[in-house]
Design an enzyme around this catalytic site. Structure first.
Site, PDB file in Angstrom:
ATOM      1  CG  ASN A 208      -4.156 -68.807  52.914  1.00 32.67           C
ATOM      2  OD1 ASN A 208      -4.731 -67.939  51.885  1.00 32.67           O
ATOM      3  ND2 ASN A 208      -3.372 -69.861  52.419  1.00 32.67           N
ATOM      4  CB  CYS A 260      -3.838 -73.140  51.541  1.00 34.89           C
ATOM      5  SG  CYS A 260      -2.376 -73.197  49.788  1.00 34.89           S
TER       6      CYS A 260
HETATM    7  N1  LIG Z   1      -1.971 -75.334  46.588  1.00 33.65           N
HETATM    8  C1  LIG Z   1      -2.583 -74.164  46.178  1.00 33.65           C
HETATM    9  O1  LIG Z   1      -3.573 -72.949  45.818  1.00 33.65           O
HETATM   10  C2  LIG Z   1      -1.095 -72.766  47.289  1.00 33.65           C
HETATM   11  C3  LIG Z   1      -1.328 -71.434  47.016  1.00 33.65           C
HETATM   12  C4  LIG Z   1      -0.881 -70.959  47.645  1.00 33.65           C
HETATM   13  C5  LIG Z   1       0.339 -71.233  48.022  1.00 33.65           C
HETATM   14  N2  LIG Z   1       0.532 -72.656  48.231  1.00 33.65           N
HETATM   15  C6  LIG Z   1       2.102 -72.450  48.330  1.00 33.65           C
HETATM   16  O2  LIG Z   1       2.516 -73.165  48.140  1.00 33.65           O
HETATM   17  C7  LIG Z   1       3.589 -74.545  48.242  1.00 33.65           C
HETATM   18  C8  LIG Z   1       3.465 -75.728  47.140  1.00 33.65           C
HETATM   19  O3  LIG Z   1       2.189 -75.668  47.244  1.00 33.65           O
HETATM   20  P1  LIG Z   1       2.083 -77.353  46.535  1.00 33.65           P
HETATM   21  O4  LIG Z   1       0.100 -77.162  46.053  1.00 33.65           O
HETATM   22  O5  LIG Z   1       2.415 -76.297  44.936  1.00 33.65           O
HETATM   23  O6  LIG Z   1       2.666 -78.511  46.546  1.00 33.65           O
HETATM   24  P2  LIG Z   1       2.450 -79.816  45.979  1.00 33.65           P
HETATM   25  O7  LIG Z   1       2.869 -80.869  46.822  1.00 33.65           O
HETATM   26  O8  LIG Z   1       1.658 -79.888  44.240  1.00 33.65           O
HETATM   27  O9  LIG Z   1       3.563 -79.055  45.083  1.00 33.65           O
HETATM   28  C9  LIG Z   1       5.032 -79.221  45.647  1.00 33.65           C
HETATM   29  C10 LIG Z   1       6.354 -79.993  44.698  1.00 33.65           C
HETATM   30  O10 LIG Z   1       7.576 -80.059  44.894  1.00 33.65           O
HETATM   31  C11 LIG Z   1       8.567 -81.003  45.122  1.00 33.65           C
HETATM   32  N3  LIG Z   1       9.309 -80.694  45.444  1.00 33.65           N
HETATM   33  C12 LIG Z   1       9.937 -81.177  47.317  1.00 33.65           C
HETATM   34  N4  LIG Z   1      11.205 -81.439  47.150  1.00 33.65           N
HETATM   35  C13 LIG Z   1      11.851 -80.585  45.711  1.00 33.65           C
HETATM   36  C14 LIG Z   1      13.703 -80.587  45.794  1.00 33.65           C
HETATM   37  N5  LIG Z   1      14.081 -80.574  47.098  1.00 33.65           N
HETATM   38  N6  LIG Z   1      13.440 -80.201  44.594  1.00 33.65           N
HETATM   39  C15 LIG Z   1      12.512 -80.335  43.608  1.00 33.65           C
HETATM   40  N7  LIG Z   1      10.951 -79.943  44.098  1.00 33.65           N
HETATM   41  C16 LIG Z   1      10.915 -80.659  45.253  1.00 33.65           C
HETATM   42  C17 LIG Z   1       7.847 -82.308  44.923  1.00 33.65           C
HETATM   43  O11 LIG Z   1       7.935 -83.075  44.694  1.00 33.65           O
HETATM   44  C18 LIG Z   1       6.375 -81.738  44.438  1.00 33.65           C
HETATM   45  O12 LIG Z   1       5.828 -81.684  43.546  1.00 33.65           O
HETATM   46  C19 LIG Z   1       2.924 -74.719  49.747  1.00 33.65           C
HETATM   47  O13 LIG Z   1       3.472 -73.954  50.271  1.00 33.65           O
HETATM   48  C20 LIG Z   1       1.527 -73.863  49.795  1.00 33.65           C
HETATM   49  O14 LIG Z   1       1.401 -73.709  50.562  1.00 33.65           O
HETATM   50  C21 LIG Z   1       0.136 -73.726  47.770  1.00 33.65           C
END
Ligand SMILES: NC(=O)c1ccc[n+]([C@@H]2O[C@H](COP(=O)([O-])OP(=O)(O)OC[C@H]3O[C@@H](n4cnc5c(N)ncnc54)[C@H](O)[C@@H]3O)[C@@H](O)[C@H]2O)c1
Length: 432
Positions: A208, A260
């Site tokens: 990234n 990100c």
């Molecule tokens: N969005 C992207 O394009 C992308 C791409 C690659 C990596 N990532 C990484 O992936 C991870 C997730 O990103 P995202 O965009 O999907 O986040 P997001 O905020 O869309 O989703 C996270 C989800 O996790 C849930 N959650 C939190 N704690 C929880 C628990 N204890 N039990 C059950 N559910 C729980 C939240 O309610 C939420 O729905 C991050 O670390 C991000 O950096 C994101």
């Protein structure tokens, strides 16, 4: 799959599509209720069809109750958010990761691989292991790191046909389970990069940071082109065709955003700091990105004749990129409030992002559901996000309904000559 957001939902659904039995867990009841009825809480092209199909064939279920989901799983993926800490110091906030680890520990039954899919600082997987052993000393498990590289808007294709899969794993038993999970990708000869756990964690941040740096590089070239009167789009072609450079991520714009790059570049700088190093190139990329957003505000002001006070500005596109409803750290979130503060009136359109935009942007913006209604009686139009539906605007019609014919193209979608031929003034990023 713990966490059913952009990454968890796509990963869980694609694993179900591979033929595995997946339970997606989230603590937001409303989200899970929607999903159980086949309704998708985010906008991601193609995801609804795959979710519905895999719910129907019994491969995909949704729940807020981890108990059974974890107890019956051979592998538990953690895909919860890792935002920047609220302290504003750039460190990744690992609260959700640690909370998920404690919950997982309580429900583990039999040997299980705990796989970190979230983007996490180096050493997090070891912390997860420590927490699980503390909460449940009897637990039989290994941890692994499997960072995700999908892009929102193209997530399914990215997941099913990735450039590579990175797996940080140090136990043969865990590796075997991960190989089974990713078997369809092994069969289509997707490169699998197997590393130790720390390297896998760092690889995601490095990827990234590199991409963010590439964007900041071309944005700085655009600034120079503006001064010189050169054309950055031609320049990007000229350098991008060199195989060593590559043409992707060489599109100048209002600065990178999204969920990100901003947080991950900061987190990587903190990881380096904690290890007694400084990453000067990443620091410069971050600084250039902040400057780029500020320059866009000045650019808009310049196009409006020196002041935005009392002017009506139509903004097309609010999300940080097309084909998503994600507004996190979108350039619009920085640029629009700065214009409002100086007295501009904003009318805005976005095909998918308005609901999220309303939560993040100041009140007083007029949202419309039609591109041309947004531009009616506007003094200027800003093309902020390059959704396909803005690529072939009826410029004659646009000119006839606007108060002033000022076109500000922050994504260089249109050739300046095409806009100028229709009697507009044109302001692009690094070309005029
Ligand atoms: N969005 C992207 O394009 C992308 C791409 C690659 C990596 N990532 C990484 O992936 C991870 C997730 O990103 P995202 O965009 O999907 O986040 P997001 O905020 O869309 O989703 C996270 C989800 O996790 C849930 N959650 C939190 N704690 C929880 C628990 N204890 N039990 C059950 N559910 C729980 C939240 O309610 C939420 O729905 C991050 O670390 C991000 O950096 C994101």
């Amino acid at each position: 799959m713990i966490g059913t957001g952009y990454v968890g939902l796509v990963t869980g659904t694609c694993f179900a599509e591979f033929g595995h039995h997946v339970t997606c867990v989230d603590k937001i009841t409303e989200k899970i209720n929607k999903l159980q009825q086949g309704s998708i809480p985010i906008y991601e092209p193609g995801l609804d069809t795959l979710v519905t199909k895999n719910i129907k064939n019994g491969h995909l279920t949704f729940t807020t109750d981890q108990t059974e989901a974890i107890a019956s799983a051979e592998a538990v993926f953690i895909a919860v958010g890792t935002p920047s800490s609220r302290r504003g110091d750039g460190y990744a906030d690992l609260t959700y990761i640690y909370e998920a680890s404690r919950e997982i520990a309580r429900h583990l039954k039999g040997y299980t691989v705990i796989v970190d899919k979230s983007t996490v600082p180096v050493g997090t997987a070891r912390q997860v292991a420590r927490i699980i052993s503390e909460v449940n000393p009897e637990a039989d498990f290994d941890v692994a790191s499997n960072p995700e590289f999908l892009r929102e808007g193209a997530a399914i294709n990215d997941f099913i046909r990735p450039d590579r899969v990175v797996i940080g794993v140090e136990s043969a038993r865990a590796e075997k389970i991960l190989q089974t999970i990713y078997k369809p990708l092994f069969l289509q000869e997707t490169p699998i990069v197997k590393t130790d756990i720390e390297t896998a964690e760092l690889t995601k941040y490095a990827a990234n940071a590199f991409l963010a740096t590439k964007i900041s590089f071309i944005n700085e070239m655009a600034v120079l082109c503006d001064e010189i009167g050169a054309d950055v789009v031609a320049l990007a072609k000229g350098i991008g065709m060199d195989g060593r450079i590559g043409s992707k991520f060489l599109h100048p714009g209002p600065g990178y955003g999204g969920s990100c790059f901003p947080k991950d570049t900061l987190a990587l700088m903190r990881i380096a700091q904690e290890n007694g190093q400084s990453l000067r190139i990443v620091e410069a990329a971050v600084e250039a990105n902040g400057a780029q957003k500020a320059k866009m505000v000045k650019k808009i002001r310049g196009a409006l004749g020196g002041s935005e006070a009392g002017k009506t500005i139509a903004v097309l596109g609010l999300t940080f990129k097309p084909e998503t409803d994600d507004m996190r750290d979108s350039p619009a979130v920085t640029i629009i409030p700065a214009l409002i503060e100086k007295g501009a009136k904003i009318k805005a359109h976005d095909p998918q992002g308005i609901e999220e935009a309303q939560k993040l942007l100041p009140p007083g913006i007029t949202y419309t559901d039609n591109t041309y209604d947004t531009c009616r009686n506007a003094d200027a139009v800003i093309l902020m996000t390059e959704w396909n539906q803005y690529r072939a605007l009826d410029l004659d019609h646009l000119g006839s309904i606007m108060r002033q014919k000022i076109f500000i193209d922050l994504r260089n979608v249109y050739h300046p000559d095409i806009i100028k031929e229709k009697g507009f003034s044109y302001t692009g990023v690094g070309r005029s």
